[in-house]
Enzyme design. Sequence first.
Site, PDB file in Angstrom:
ATOM      1  N   ARG A 158       0.867  -1.184   0.000  1.00 61.69           N
ATOM      2  CA  ARG A 158       0.000   0.000   0.000  1.00 61.69           C
ATOM      3  C   ARG A 158       0.904   1.235   0.000  1.00 61.69           C
ATOM      4  O   ARG A 158       2.114   1.126   0.124  1.00 61.69           O
ATOM      5  CB  ARG A 158      -1.024   0.003   1.147  1.00 61.69           C
ATOM      6  CG  ARG A 158      -0.650  -0.588   2.470  1.00 61.69           C
ATOM      7  CD  ARG A 158       0.441   0.095   3.231  1.00 61.69           C
ATOM      8  NE  ARG A 158       0.215   1.530   3.367  1.00 61.69           N
ATOM      9  CZ  ARG A 158       1.145   2.410   3.665  1.00 61.69           C
ATOM     10  NH1 ARG A 158       2.411   2.005   3.831  1.00 61.69           N
ATOM     11  NH2 ARG A 158       0.896   3.681   3.764  1.00 61.69           N
ATOM     12  N   GLY A 159       0.263   2.416  -0.146  1.00 57.71           N
ATOM     13  CA  GLY A 159       1.036   3.650  -0.304  1.00 57.71           C
ATOM     14  C   GLY A 159       1.114   3.956  -1.792  1.00 57.71           C
ATOM     15  O   GLY A 159       1.403   3.046  -2.603  1.00 57.71           O
ATOM     16  N   ALA A 160       0.854   5.211  -2.153  1.00 58.41           N
ATOM     17  CA  ALA A 160       0.679   5.573  -3.567  1.00 58.41           C
ATOM     18  C   ALA A 160       1.863   5.158  -4.465  1.00 58.41           C
ATOM     19  O   ALA A 160       1.667   4.448  -5.460  1.00 58.41           O
ATOM     20  CB  ALA A 160       0.386   7.072  -3.673  1.00 58.41           C
ATOM     21  N   ARG A 189      -7.498  -0.188  -6.778  1.00 52.61           N
ATOM     22  CA  ARG A 189      -7.718   0.923  -5.832  1.00 52.61           C
ATOM     23  C   ARG A 189      -7.849   2.209  -6.659  1.00 52.61           C
ATOM     24  O   ARG A 189      -7.018   2.475  -7.529  1.00 52.61           O
ATOM     25  CB  ARG A 189      -6.545   1.037  -4.829  1.00 52.61           C
ATOM     26  CG  ARG A 189      -6.399  -0.213  -3.951  1.00 52.61           C
ATOM     27  CD  ARG A 189      -5.470   0.032  -2.771  1.00 52.61           C
ATOM     28  NE  ARG A 189      -6.103   0.855  -1.752  1.00 52.61           N
ATOM     29  CZ  ARG A 189      -5.456   1.394  -0.711  1.00 52.61           C
ATOM     30  NH1 ARG A 189      -4.152   1.207  -0.586  1.00 52.61           N
ATOM     31  NH2 ARG A 189      -6.091   2.125   0.179  1.00 52.61           N
ATOM     32  N   GLN A 209      -1.798   2.311   9.911  1.00 50.97           N
ATOM     33  CA  GLN A 209      -0.507   2.458   9.222  1.00 50.97           C
ATOM     34  C   GLN A 209       0.511   3.186  10.109  1.00 50.97           C
ATOM     35  O   GLN A 209       1.710   2.921  10.024  1.00 50.97           O
ATOM     36  CB  GLN A 209      -0.677   3.249   7.919  1.00 50.97           C
ATOM     37  CG  GLN A 209      -1.382   2.515   6.806  1.00 50.97           C
ATOM     38  CD  GLN A 209      -2.865   2.791   6.795  1.00 50.97           C
ATOM     39  OE1 GLN A 209      -3.472   3.066   7.827  1.00 50.97           O
ATOM     40  NE2 GLN A 209      -3.476   2.725   5.633  1.00 50.97           N
ATOM     41  N   ASP A 213      -1.888  10.964  -2.019  1.00 50.28           N
ATOM     42  CA  ASP A 213      -2.307   9.944  -2.994  1.00 50.28           C
ATOM     43  C   ASP A 213      -2.656  10.554  -4.335  1.00 50.28           C
ATOM     44  O   ASP A 213      -2.577   9.893  -5.372  1.00 50.28           O
ATOM     45  CB  ASP A 213      -3.481   9.143  -2.439  1.00 50.28           C
ATOM     46  CG  ASP A 213      -2.997   8.247  -1.308  1.00 50.28           C
ATOM     47  OD1 ASP A 213      -2.903   8.734  -0.171  1.00 50.28           O
ATOM     48  OD2 ASP A 213      -2.645   7.086  -1.595  1.00 50.28           O
ATOM     49  N   ASN A 254      -5.280  12.424   0.724  1.00 52.73           N
ATOM     50  CA  ASN A 254      -4.367  11.568   1.496  1.00 52.73           C
ATOM     51  C   ASN A 254      -5.217  10.770   2.484  1.00 52.73           C
ATOM     52  O   ASN A 254      -6.450  10.927   2.538  1.00 52.73           O
ATOM     53  CB  ASN A 254      -3.303  12.413   2.203  1.00 52.73           C
ATOM     54  CG  ASN A 254      -2.178  11.561   2.777  1.00 52.73           C
ATOM     55  OD1 ASN A 254      -1.625  10.697   2.097  1.00 52.73           O
ATOM     56  ND2 ASN A 254      -1.840  11.770   4.040  1.00 52.73           N
ATOM     57  N   LYS A 255      -4.568   9.935   3.250  1.00 55.15           N
ATOM     58  CA  LYS A 255      -5.257   9.036   4.179  1.00 55.15           C
ATOM     59  C   LYS A 255      -6.314   9.759   5.008  1.00 55.15           C
ATOM     60  O   LYS A 255      -6.097  10.883   5.464  1.00 55.15           O
ATOM     61  CB  LYS A 255      -4.202   8.396   5.103  1.00 55.15           C
ATOM     62  CG  LYS A 255      -4.695   7.436   6.148  1.00 55.15           C
ATOM     63  CD  LYS A 255      -5.601   6.351   5.620  1.00 55.15           C
ATOM     64  CE  LYS A 255      -5.023   5.582   4.452  1.00 55.15           C
ATOM     65  NZ  LYS A 255      -6.060   4.754   3.759  1.00 55.15           N
TER      66      LYS A 255
HETATM   67  O1  MRU Z   1      -4.457   3.260   2.133  1.00 52.74           O
HETATM   68  P1  MRU Z   1      -2.971   3.470   2.037  1.00 52.74           P
HETATM   69  O2  MRU Z   1      -2.215   2.913   3.181  1.00 52.74           O
HETATM   70  O3  MRU Z   1      -2.451   3.015   0.693  1.00 52.74           O
HETATM   71  O4  MRU Z   1      -2.809   5.047   2.086  1.00 52.74           O
HETATM   72  C1  MRU Z   1      -1.532   5.589   2.035  1.00 52.74           C
HETATM   73  C2  MRU Z   1      -1.481   7.053   2.218  1.00 52.74           C
HETATM   74  O5  MRU Z   1      -2.480   7.715   2.353  1.00 52.74           O
HETATM   75  C3  MRU Z   1      -0.125   7.678   2.131  1.00 52.74           C
HETATM   76  O6  MRU Z   1      -0.038   8.791   2.954  1.00 52.74           O
HETATM   77  C4  MRU Z   1       0.121   8.119   0.674  1.00 52.74           C
HETATM   78  O7  MRU Z   1      -0.097   7.047  -0.202  1.00 52.74           O
HETATM   79  C5  MRU Z   1       1.477   8.653   0.460  1.00 52.74           C
HETATM   80  S1  MRU Z   1       2.684   7.383   0.545  1.00 52.74           S
HETATM   81  C6  MRU Z   1       4.211   8.002   0.158  1.00 52.74           C
END
Ligand code: MRU
Length: 338
Positions: free
Chosen positions: A45-47, A82, A189, A230, A240-241
């Site tokens: 996970r993470g963009a 996603r 996270q 994201d 973002n999250k």
């Molecule tokens: O749902 P996730 O864990 O994929 O969400 C991740 C985030 O919101 C991060 O802050 C974002 O992707 C930036 S990661 C460098």
Amino acid sequence: MIETIQWTEAGVVMIDQTKLPREETYVTCTDYTQVADAIRTMVIRGAPAIGVAAAMGVALGMQHAESPREFDEICATLASTRPTAVNLFWAIERMRRLYQELQGRPIPEIRAKLKTEAQQIRLEDIAINECIGKNGAALIPDGKTVLTHCNAGALATAGYGTALGVIRAAVAAGKKIDVFADETRPFLQGARLTVWELQRDDIPATLITDNMAGHFLHSGRIGCVVVGADRIAANGDVANKIGTYSVAVLAKENNVPFYVAAPISTLDQKLASGDEIPIEQRAAEEVTHLFGVQVAPLGTAVENPAFDVTPHRYVSAIVTERGVARPPYLESLRKLVS
Ligand code: MRU
């Protein structure tokens, strides 16, 4: 060093982020549908990390496929995993451009070049994050606490991280920093991943629950907030999250700078504002259950948006590998992408 994702002889190997920090285990994907499942279930996970995974998924899928119809099917499956992080679509499009350029070439050559491209995207991501770190380190005040939300670290990227990359670079430059990590309900996270990563680097980290952020932002202890993103719209609105928006409003209320660190591939210049960013809705069980144990009454109605949009007026600066954008973002971001 944390290896989030790698192409190996055995397949595409990812550290299983659903199991950390209790177990450090790895998942090996030998088929693109397994990569798609890993993205959907947040093994990865993470963009930026899911962008790399999607690129590797495309290359992996084409190791056993040939036709443009199969290529489209592989891309569509990976793109459906996603919806919010634009890096996923950016990476698939980059693979598609290469595939189109290679039309008419022998299939072994196409397969080899797709694989090399996916590995290149991974390497570039690490280099980009190091640049983001260098560009952002100056913004971090020495001797203060930095608040972060979710995990925008090595685990959310191919390595080094965006928001945590800025923190790592500031520490490497000799600044004395400690980090407050929001736990980041419901997937945790912050508690599970950010604290784990920072502990491995010996960067002092303190875990707080999400609802404590306002209290600490008011206390004067927090020098700045740094988060990842994201998707960033042309006007600087940031997806973002979930929970990021609340932190940004509380930061502004308390005159604490709120910084966003992200690669250029997170910018979506096609979207005029954050209102157009699709927000992923995830399963109700993520909210009603904790580690498989039901904590809410049976039949509880649940909303579970995985992301929120922070309007650009709350964002003090956006740190990218090409430099730091300041308001007005329409202008400053356009300059960075051109
Ligand atoms: O749902 P996730 O864990 O994929 O969400 C991740 C985030 O919101 C991060 O802050 C974002 O992707 C930036 S990661 C460098």
